[in-house]
Design an enzyme around this catalytic site. Structure first.
Site, PDB file in Angstrom:
ATOM      1  N   ASP A   1      41.869  33.034  47.413  1.00 14.50           N
ATOM      2  CA  ASP A   1      41.091  32.362  48.463  1.00 14.50           C
ATOM      3  C   ASP A   1      41.690  31.019  48.880  1.00 14.50           C
ATOM      4  O   ASP A   1      41.193  30.394  49.821  1.00 14.50           O
ATOM      5  CB  ASP A   1      39.650  32.103  47.970  1.00 14.50           C
ATOM      6  CG  ASP A   1      38.817  33.374  47.944  1.00 14.50           C
ATOM      7  OD1 ASP A   1      39.305  34.412  48.432  1.00 14.50           O
ATOM      8  OD2 ASP A   1      37.684  33.321  47.429  1.00 14.50           O
TER       9      ASP A   1
ATOM     10  N   LYS B   1      32.733  27.680  51.441  1.00 14.52           N
ATOM     11  CA  LYS B   1      32.770  28.718  52.497  1.00 14.52           C
ATOM     12  C   LYS B   1      31.687  29.751  52.242  1.00 14.52           C
ATOM     13  O   LYS B   1      31.174  29.890  51.123  1.00 14.52           O
ATOM     14  CB  LYS B   1      34.140  29.432  52.523  1.00 14.52           C
ATOM     15  CG  LYS B   1      34.581  30.125  51.207  1.00 14.52           C
ATOM     16  CD  LYS B   1      34.060  31.524  50.969  1.00 14.52           C
ATOM     17  CE  LYS B   1      34.585  32.137  49.667  1.00 14.52           C
ATOM     18  NZ  LYS B   1      33.853  33.311  49.221  1.00 14.52           N
TER      19      LYS B   1
HETATM   20  O1  C5P Z   1      43.201  35.376  43.011  1.00 14.72           O
HETATM   21  P1  C5P Z   1      42.088  34.937  42.118  1.00 14.72           P
HETATM   22  O2  C5P Z   1      42.569  34.563  40.744  1.00 14.72           O
HETATM   23  O3  C5P Z   1      41.233  33.888  42.712  1.00 14.72           O
HETATM   24  O4  C5P Z   1      41.122  36.200  41.950  1.00 14.72           O
HETATM   25  C1  C5P Z   1      40.164  36.282  40.927  1.00 14.72           C
HETATM   26  C2  C5P Z   1      39.970  37.744  40.562  1.00 14.72           C
HETATM   27  O5  C5P Z   1      39.361  38.439  41.648  1.00 14.72           O
HETATM   28  C3  C5P Z   1      41.268  38.473  40.307  1.00 14.72           C
HETATM   29  O6  C5P Z   1      41.617  38.408  38.970  1.00 14.72           O
HETATM   30  C4  C5P Z   1      40.938  39.901  40.724  1.00 14.72           C
HETATM   31  O7  C5P Z   1      40.294  40.567  39.674  1.00 14.72           O
HETATM   32  C5  C5P Z   1      39.904  39.723  41.820  1.00 14.72           C
HETATM   33  N1  C5P Z   1      40.445  39.856  43.191  1.00 14.72           N
HETATM   34  C6  C5P Z   1      40.837  41.101  43.655  1.00 14.72           C
HETATM   35  N2  C5P Z   1      41.313  41.227  44.935  1.00 14.72           N
HETATM   36  C7  C5P Z   1      41.371  40.148  45.751  1.00 14.72           C
HETATM   37  C8  C5P Z   1      40.969  38.883  45.297  1.00 14.72           C
HETATM   38  C9  C5P Z   1      40.509  38.761  44.015  1.00 14.72           C
HETATM   39  O8  C5P Z   1      40.782  42.102  42.935  1.00 14.72           O
HETATM   40  N3  C5P Z   1      41.827  40.314  47.010  1.00 14.72           N
END
Ligand code: C5P
Length: 294
Positions: A136, A11
């Site tokens: 995501d 994406k």
């Molecule tokens: O959810 P995911 O593990 O993919 O996100 C990776 C990192 O990105 C999280 O640990 C966080 O620090 C940051 N993040 C965030 N807010 C979001 C998505 C991701 O702070 N909406």
């Protein structure tokens, strides 16, 4: 033995605004995601026991920190599946490139296992499970173009009929998302209606206006933290602006092109200029399109 083959698309974010920090430590987003033709491939087949992942990317873990593994483990636990599964993953999407490759692989895994194990989950039920794996992942259950809110779990699919042409410039190194969010300084922002306006232009297919309104709050952080990325970005801006932006938290830079002809012309010029500076950087052309096999 049934074998499922699934495409797992990358994406780009045409718009990404961080609206604030949430009590759970994540950030509140307002974003537009769009899947593109660059994709990985998954092959899923049954086995007697356990979870076995193989991949052609030697740098990728095939254990518990692989999102495909985590997605499989989640469904096995949640739906009391005793059977095993073998998944082979062919990587084309650069890891740490801000293109959602790992999240897309996890979403494809859930979609595939839903079919393989005849779980009968609807798209919204799959998206609820997907949110447990990463912010995501729910978007990739839908694919196409969507307005994404919350932590990433609130999805409003947008009916965009037109194909968009993109140039993707991968600078040859990854950027960890966590590092970008950690260094983000939130400033009080003036409220605007830009996201709704850009959605109208997306529907109308007005590339000029979309390019004018494209925005990414994570871009300045990534450019400040990675001087090599800044250098590549400056070159791409000089040659291809407007419509040039970092995707998500980086490291990929993309250019929204007005036609396939423009994409071809710019790709040639960029390849000449970038290979002189960094031989491991890549510049390729892709189109957006709805992925019908999900
Ligand atoms: O959810 P995911 O593990 O993919 O996100 C990776 C990192 O990105 C999280 O640990 C966080 O620090 C940051 N993040 C965030 N807010 C979001 C998505 C991701 O702070 N909406």
């Amino acid at each position: 033995m049934p074998k499922l083959k699934l495409r797992s698309p990358a994406k780009v974010n045409l718009y990404l605004k961080v609206a604030g920090k949430r009590p759970d430590g994540y950030h509140e987003l307002e974003s537009i995601f769009q899947t593109i033709g660059l994709s990985d491939q998954l092959e899923i087949s049954e086995s007697r026991r356990g979870i076995s992942i193989t991949t052609d990317d030697a740098g990728l873990s095939t254990g518990k920190d692989n999102l495909v593994y985590r997605a499989t483990e989640l469904f096995k636990r949640e739906y009391h599946i005793r059977q095993g599964v073998r998944i082979s993953l062919t990587k084309r999407i650069p890891v740490g490139g801000g293109l959602g490759g790992g999240s897309s692989n996890a979403a494809s895994t859930l979609t595939g296992l839903n079919r393989l194990w005849k779980l009968g989950l609807s798209r919204s039920e799959l998206a609820l499970q997907a949110a447990k794996i990463g912010s995501d992942v729910p978007f990739f259950i839908y694919g196409g173009t969507a307005l994404v809110k919350g932590r990433g779990e609130i999805i409003f699919p947008l009916a965009i009929k037109q194909d968009f042409h993109y140039l993707l410039i991968f600078p040859g190194f990854p950027v960890p998302t966590k590092n970008i969010y950690r260094n983000l300084k939130l400033l009080p922002a003036k409220p605007d209606n830009n996201i709704n306006t850009i959605i109208q232009y997306l529907t109308a297919g007005d590339i000029k206006q979309i390019s004018r309104l494209m925005h990414n709050d994570l871009e300045p952080v990534a450019l400040r933290l990675y001087p090599e990325l800044m250098k590549t970005w400056q070159t791409v801006k000089r040659i291809a602006d407007p419509g040039v932006m970092v995707s998500g938290s980086g490291s990929t830079i993309f250019k929204l092109c007005s036609s396939s002809r423009e994409a071809l012309r710019l790709a040639k010029e960029l390849r000449r200029n970038l290979s002189a500076g960094k031989p491991e950087s890549r510049c390729d052309i892709f189109t957006s399109r709805y992925i019908p096999d999900k």
